[in-house]
Design a protein around this motif. Structure first.
Motif, short mmCIF file in Angstrom:
data_model
loop_
_atom_site.label_atom_id
_atom_site.label_comp_id
_atom_site.label_asym_id
_atom_site.label_seq_id
_atom_site.Cartn_x
_atom_site.Cartn_y
_atom_site.Cartn_z
N ALA A 126 -0.80 -16.44 -25.89
CA ALA A 126 0.02 -17.88 -26.07
C ALA A 126 0.81 -18.05 -24.76
N VAL A 127 1.73 -17.10 -24.48
CA VAL A 127 2.59 -17.02 -23.57
C VAL A 127 1.77 -17.47 -22.24
N ILE A 128 0.89 -16.71 -21.89
CA ILE A 128 -0.09 -17.01 -20.71
C ILE A 128 -0.37 -18.31 -20.40
N ASN A 129 -0.88 -18.85 -21.79
CA ASN A 129 -1.29 -20.33 -21.72
C ASN A 129 -0.40 -21.14 -21.53
N ILE A 130 0.72 -20.96 -21.88
CA ILE A 130 2.09 -21.75 -21.79
C ILE A 130 2.23 -22.09 -20.14
N VAL A 131 2.36 -20.73 -19.52
CA VAL A 131 2.41 -20.85 -18.43
C VAL A 131 1.39 -21.36 -17.43
N ASN A 132 0.37 -21.22 -17.78
CA ASN A 132 -0.80 -22.05 -17.23
C ASN A 132 -0.98 -23.28 -17.32
N SER A 133 -0.33 -23.87 -18.48
CA SER A 133 -0.44 -25.42 -18.94
C SER A 133 0.68 -25.99 -17.95
N VAL A 134 1.60 -25.39 -17.66
CA VAL A 134 2.83 -26.30 -17.04
C VAL A 134 3.00 -25.91 -15.54
N LYS A 135 2.08 -25.41 -14.98
CA LYS A 135 2.31 -24.99 -13.46
C LYS A 135 2.57 -26.37 -12.77
N GLY A 136 3.51 -26.42 -11.77
CA GLY A 136 3.59 -27.57 -11.09
C GLY A 136 4.65 -28.58 -11.56
N TYR A 137 5.24 -28.30 -13.15
CA TYR A 137 6.19 -29.00 -13.63
C TYR A 137 7.35 -27.91 -13.95
N LYS A 138 8.61 -28.89 -14.22
CA LYS A 138 9.80 -28.02 -14.73
C LYS A 138 9.54 -27.99 -16.23
N HIS A 139 9.43 -26.78 -16.59
CA HIS A 139 9.56 -26.14 -17.95
C HIS A 139 10.16 -24.88 -18.23
N ILE A 140 10.70 -24.94 -19.37
CA ILE A 140 11.44 -23.81 -20.00
C ILE A 140 10.63 -23.22 -21.09
N ILE A 141 10.11 -21.90 -20.65
CA ILE A 141 9.56 -21.05 -21.49
C ILE A 141 10.13 -20.67 -22.73
N SER A 142 9.64 -21.35 -23.95
CA SER A 142 10.50 -21.22 -25.36
C SER A 142 9.64 -21.24 -26.40
N THR A 143 10.21 -21.54 -27.89
CA THR A 143 9.41 -21.63 -28.79
C THR A 143 9.19 -22.99 -29.38
N ALA A 144 8.40 -23.22 -30.14
CA ALA A 144 8.21 -24.82 -30.65
C ALA A 144 9.49 -25.10 -31.82
N ASP A 145 10.44 -24.59 -31.92
CA ASP A 145 11.60 -24.82 -32.64
C ASP A 145 12.26 -23.42 -32.87
N ALA A 146 12.89 -23.37 -33.76
CA ALA A 146 14.04 -22.10 -34.11
C ALA A 146 13.24 -20.91 -34.48
N VAL A 147 13.14 -19.89 -33.91
CA VAL A 147 12.39 -18.67 -34.15
C VAL A 147 12.55 -18.66 -35.67
N LEU A 148 11.58 -18.13 -36.73
CA LEU A 148 11.63 -17.82 -37.77
C LEU A 148 11.98 -16.63 -38.06
N THR A 149 13.16 -16.74 -39.30
CA THR A 149 13.53 -15.34 -39.99
C THR A 149 12.10 -14.64 -40.42
N GLY A 150 11.98 -13.23 -40.05
CA GLY A 150 10.85 -12.52 -40.37
C GLY A 150 9.85 -12.20 -39.11
N THR A 151 10.25 -12.78 -38.11
CA THR A 151 9.42 -12.56 -36.85
C THR A 151 9.73 -11.16 -36.42
N PRO A 152 8.60 -10.41 -36.24
CA PRO A 152 8.81 -8.86 -36.06
C PRO A 152 9.36 -8.82 -34.46
N PRO A 153 10.43 -7.81 -34.31
CA PRO A 153 11.11 -7.87 -33.12
C PRO A 153 9.97 -7.41 -31.93
#
Length: 364
Positions: A320-347
């Motif tokens: 998923a992260v590699i897809n994000i990077v490939n999707s936004v090459k050439g643009y200003k983009h902050i690699i992040s989450t699609a909102d607040a990281v959910l409680t219970g997300t594995p470390p």
């Protein structure tokens, strides 16, 4: 440069790395679980502990302040509360205003205790907003302390006023009833929230808060035309205010936004940062497609799916992260989450998310 300076200058287009990394971590249990996994010190202070985590994993933390609660400072009355309900009040020039919430935290549902239920309640909103100048010293101290605590180790975004949601004083299910049945009162209460928010934003800018902000619903809760009529004028007014004060403006929408992006509405917001360009299931965006329709001068932020991050495995996260990077090459983009990281997300998943983002950036 400090982390704060790097983030701000990147948004402005003055930093030479292709991307920066900044997840959204308002849920402290997530921070604590990752710190524990990494054998890092835990202080039980969410700001201190996220700064510790950000330095260990090499990302720039983003913190969000309150804003609606600075206008609507509800006081709990334990004497009137019960085992089932929490009773709160605000004293206004029109008399006491009461809200009744279930103690089991059913926020934003039909059962939630948001206090705007009748046409009369809109005038209570206005009465509360009219008192905002009396709170200046308290508001200024709040932002000053927040800035001092974060220091140069991260950026701070002001909380969303969300006038169409009456700063969270109306249940979402009631918005459209009131918009149709009490439109004049609704518009007056929205305008009062806007003016009170501008007063607060002015103080926030003076006290060093980095981004002013607003948010709105996606098409899961509104229509393209209603967005243009109800939300866009206020969002644009907030962004104009921020820019007139030499500040930056941040827009949040974690819902169904593809049509709004395709129609060019997001280019009319005046935003410097747009988050989260949400993917399915919460949103409906393909990041590569959506990014092409957003003005190149705008910095986007997102967009790993929260449920994938919580329920997937580390290989899913890497892809998923590699897809994000490939999707936004050439643009200003902050690699992040699609909102607040959910409680219970594995470390392990969170660590993989950050590590993969940083390693992919280094390859560019």
């Amino acid at each position: 440069m400090t982390p704060r300076k790097i983030f701000v200058e990147y948004v402005k287009g003055n930093y030479d790395k292709p991307f920066i990394v900044s997840p959204f971590l308002p849920h402290y249990p997530v921070i604590k679980s990752v710190l524990k996994k990494m054998d890092l010190q835990i202080t039980n202070d969410f700001i201190i502990d996220e700064i510790t985590l950000s330095k260990a994993l090499n990302y720039i933390p983003m913190f969000m302040t309150d804003l609606p609660g600075l206008i609507f400072d509800w006081q709990v009355d334990e004497s009137r509360s019960t085992k089932e309900y929490k009773i709160s009040y605000i004293n206004t020039e029109l008399g006491e205003w009461i809200r009744k919430d279930y103690k089991n935290e059913t926020q934003w549902t039909d059962e939630a205790g948001a206090p705007v239920k009748t046409e009369k309640d809109h005038f209570m909103v206005i009465a509360v907003c009219n008192e905002i100048e009396k709170k200046e010293n308290k508001i200024r101290e709040y932002f000053r302390n927040f800035r001092e605590k974060v220091g140069e180790d991260g950026v701070i975004v002001i909380g969303h006023p969300h006038p169409s949601w009456l700063a969270y004083q109306i249940n979402p299910q009631d918005i459209y009833i009131h918009w149709n049945d009490y439109k004049s009162a609704f518009l007056q209460s929205m305008d009062a929230i806007y003016k009170a928010s501008i007063f607060i934003m002015n103080i926030a800018i003076e006290e060093g808060i980095d981004f002013m902000s607003d948010s709105s619903y996606g098409l899961e809760m509104t229509s393209p035309q209603l967005f243009k009529e109800m939300d866009l004028p206020y969002i644009k007014a907030f962004s104009d205010f921020a820019h007139n004060c030499n500040s930056l403006f941040w827009y949040h929408n974690c819902g169904l936004t593809r049509k709004m992006i395709m129609d060019g509405d997001f280019n009319k917001l005046g935003a410097d940062v747009i988050e989260t360009i949400a993917p399915p299931p919460a949103g409906d965006n393909d990041l590569a497609e959506s990014r092409k329709y957003i003005d190149k001068n705008i910095c986007t932020k997102g967009n790993i799916d929260l449920y994938l991050l919580r329920d997937g495995n580390v290989e899913d996260v890497k892809k998923a992260v590699i897809n994000i990077v490939n999707s936004v090459k050439g643009y200003k983009h902050i690699i992040s989450t699609a909102d607040a990281v959910l409680t219970g997300t594995p470390p392990e998943n969170f660590i993989t998310f950050i590590d993969t983002a940083n390693s992919e950036i280094e390859k560019i």
